[in-house]
Design a protein around this motif. Sequence first.
Motif, short mmCIF file in Angstrom:
data_model
loop_
_atom_site.label_atom_id
_atom_site.label_comp_id
_atom_site.label_asym_id
_atom_site.label_seq_id
_atom_site.Cartn_x
_atom_site.Cartn_y
_atom_site.Cartn_z
N SER B 33 0.84 -1.20 0.00
CA SER B 33 0.00 0.00 0.00
C SER B 33 0.88 1.26 0.00
CB SER B 33 -0.91 -0.05 1.23
OG SER B 33 -1.62 1.12 1.34
N THR B 39 -5.12 3.20 -2.12
CA THR B 39 -5.93 2.99 -0.91
C THR B 39 -6.10 1.48 -0.71
OG1 THR B 39 -7.95 3.00 -2.20
CG2 THR B 39 -7.24 5.12 -1.26
N LYS B 40 -6.53 1.09 0.50
CA LYS B 40 -6.66 -0.34 0.78
C LYS B 40 -7.63 -1.02 -0.19
CE LYS B 40 -5.50 -0.23 5.66
NZ LYS B 40 -6.00 -0.35 7.03
N ASN B 42 -8.61 -0.02 -3.25
CA ASN B 42 -8.06 -0.09 -4.62
C ASN B 42 -6.97 -1.16 -4.72
OD1 ASN B 42 -7.43 0.51 -7.25
ND2 ASN B 42 -6.23 2.33 -6.77
#
Lengths: 190, 93
Positions: B33, B39-40, B42
Amino acid sequence: MESKDQINIINEAINKAKEEDLKPLGFNFVFWGIFIIVMCLVHLFFTDFIQQTKFSAVIFWIVLPLLGMVYTTKYNIKNRIKRGYETHIGRVIKIIWIVFVFSWILVIIPLSIINNQNPVPDIILLLAVTVTTNGLILKSKSVGAGGVILFLVFYSIEFYPLVNILVYSIIAQIFGLLVPGLVLYFSKNE
Amino acid sequence: MNKDLEKLFFNPVRLKIISFLISVQRSNFKNLSEISGATKGNLSIQLKKLSEAGYIKIIKSFEKNYPKTICSITNKGKKSFELFFKVLQSYNK
């Protein structure tokens, strides 16, 4: 996205993983250097106590290192989790030290427990091979030199056994583990 | 170049992930990440796509009641990335 942008992305991502953090390995070297030196000094100054029974010295030299191994293994796992990734070199170094531990067990059990022989020269030889290999893989002159000194200590014990073997062991730990460990610990990862 | 391959690596997040994973043995989700800047949510989607294509291997487990995701590149992923990189280099010559 242009091909140049893609190459830049690839370069940036690869560079983030390029550096091998030498601090944890340096800590391991320093820890074991100090640990074994202290054990040697205790054995040297309290010889009668350590060697009071046939197996007391064997227990002293097996149980304490095993506790040290538990501590350093926990430290290394914690460090790897904190870092978030493992490099290819890191994995190779880990495997080499696992092989060292198994070899240590295979050397110490038949020699000291079954054959009642002093395993120190064989362990120093094993350590010399392991440390030299580490030095070659890491391209570290200090670690490589530490390995060479360990080989010299091994040959000194074999051919000039003039001094107490524990003194040889202390010299081996200072120049084979402690000094290279300090160099690794304070080195800048460039 | 294979169009599926090109399409898969065209996404910068996926390209960052695969480029990083080729240079390490394995990496956890949190680190990926940080590397990709995604983002988490995505990142999960992109990892799933790479995994479905057979380019990465995802191992999910629990550690002290917290989910733990470890990713590593597969041989197929390595070969595809090498092919992709060669084609990229040829464009720049």
